[in-house]
Design a protein around this motif. Structure first.
Motif: not given
Length: 110
Positions: A65, A89, A94, A98-99, A101-106, A109
């Motif tokens: 990451s 994309k 995406i 964005d990909y 960011n979504s992996m980092t957020n996942m 959590k």
């Protein structure tokens, strides 16, 4: 073909094209086109190669990451950022940012 290509990753070479894919599979271009009719056109083969590159980029983003997004295109065999973004994309719906960011957020959590 897919298993060998994904294992050896020849697509990380920006010069990897239809002719190179045929050579990688140890056949001449005419034989390759007969064996894999959906890739008779060079553009269709390039779409396939770019999808492999995009999938590899996603894998790198998931596994590392901290990998700088601006270095990904070259690491994956793209010659320019626009082609990288377009292929990514198309493959994932995406942008690479964005990909990531979504992996980092996942993972945050969990």
């Amino acid at each position: 073909m897919d298993a060998r290509v994904n294992k050896e990753k020849p697509f990380t070479d920006p010069a990897f094209d239809q002719q190179a894919l045929a050579a990688f599979m140890d056949v001449d271009l005419e034989t390759f086109r007969r064996l894999v009719p959906r890739y008779q056109e060079a553009d269709r083969t390039l779409d396939y190669i770019n999808s492999l590159r995009a999938e590899y980029a996603a894998k790198l983003l998931m596994e590392h990451s901290g990998c700088p997004i601006d270095e990904l295109p070259a690491m994956c065999g793209f010659t320019d950022v626009a082609a990288f973004n377009k292929a990514f994309k198309f493959a994932f719906g995406i942008t690479p940012t964005d990909y990531l960011n979504s992996m980092t957020n996942m993972f945050k959590k969990k």
